[in-house]
Design a protein around this motif. Structure first.
Motif, PDB file in Angstrom:
ATOM      1  N   LEU A 110      12.768   1.839 -93.846  1.00 55.21           N
ATOM      2  CA  LEU A 110      12.485   1.148 -93.067  1.00 55.21           C
ATOM      3  C   LEU A 110      12.523  -0.289 -93.712  1.00 55.21           C
ATOM      4  O   LEU A 110      12.911  -0.744 -92.918  1.00 55.21           O
ATOM      5  CB  LEU A 110      10.777   1.031 -92.677  1.00 55.21           C
TER       6      LEU A 110
ATOM      7  N   GLU B 159       4.650   5.150 -94.055  1.00 53.59           N
ATOM      8  CA  GLU B 159       5.872   3.831 -92.990  1.00 53.59           C
ATOM      9  C   GLU B 159       6.974   5.049 -93.089  1.00 53.59           C
ATOM     10  O   GLU B 159       7.143   6.172 -93.766  1.00 53.59           O
ATOM     11  CB  GLU B 159       6.180   2.680 -93.626  1.00 53.59           C
ATOM     12  N   ASP B 160       8.258   4.748 -92.645  1.00 54.95           N
ATOM     13  CA  ASP B 160       9.521   5.999 -92.335  1.00 54.95           C
ATOM     14  C   ASP B 160      10.092   5.413 -94.070  1.00 54.95           C
ATOM     15  O   ASP B 160      10.685   4.227 -94.409  1.00 54.95           O
ATOM     16  CB  ASP B 160      10.323   4.881 -91.555  1.00 54.95           C
ATOM     17  N   ASP B 161      10.663   6.619 -94.024  1.00 55.38           N
ATOM     18  CA  ASP B 161      11.476   6.226 -95.496  1.00 55.38           C
ATOM     19  C   ASP B 161      12.299   5.561 -94.922  1.00 55.38           C
ATOM     20  O   ASP B 161      13.365   5.627 -94.239  1.00 55.38           O
ATOM     21  CB  ASP B 161      11.750   7.394 -95.527  1.00 55.38           C
TER      22      ASP B 161
ATOM     23  N   ARG C 296       0.523   9.198 -87.793  1.00 54.14           N
ATOM     24  CA  ARG C 296       1.493   7.876 -87.406  1.00 54.14           C
ATOM     25  C   ARG C 296       1.061   8.193 -85.142  1.00 54.14           C
ATOM     26  O   ARG C 296       1.192   6.521 -85.144  1.00 54.14           O
ATOM     27  CB  ARG C 296       3.211   8.069 -87.532  1.00 54.14           C
TER      28      ARG C 296
END
Length: 122
Positions: free
Chosen positions: A41, A37-39, A112
């Motif tokens: 998010l 996951e994106d930092d 991803r």
């Protein structure tokens, strides 16, 4: 720091403890996984994190939906393995242990993209 407040950055390799309550065909052991996951998010207190498991079992890896991870000093792997992108999972932070290891930015991008493909976005 309690596990619920822990922050696991994108690309980090963690140990996920999926033992105890797994159903058939689900992981039922301590397994390395990559945070995807994106930092930022989710808020730091969010209890779960998105992961892709790592495996040495070539039978679990679909070639177009897995990324080869060769051992090196940055990832801490002792043997070649694969990030199995089609097995993406949301896992409670309380089940995770940091390792200090990580995949490369290029590997994270490839994982991803494969997750997006597996869920119909690619």
């Amino acid at each position: 720091m309690p596990a619920e407040a822990a922050v696991f950055p994108a690309g980090a390799i963690v140990l996920a403890d999926w033992r105890g309550d797994a159903l058939p065909k689900e992981p039922n052991k301590l397994r390395p996984a990559v945070v995807i996951e994106d930092d930022g998010l989710f808020a730091p207190g969010y209890p779960n994190v998105l992961l892709v498991p790592l495996t040495e079992d070539a039978g679990l890896a679909i070639p177009d939906l897995s990324v080869a991870i060769e051992p090196d000093a940055g990832n801490g792997c002792r043997k070649p393995c694969r990030a199995v992108s089609h097995l993406v999972a949301s896992t409670a932070k309380a089940r995770l242990r940091a390792t200090g290891s990580r995949v490369t930015p290029a590997q994270l991008t490839a994982i991803r993209r494969q997750v997006a493909l597996a869920i119909g976005l690619g």
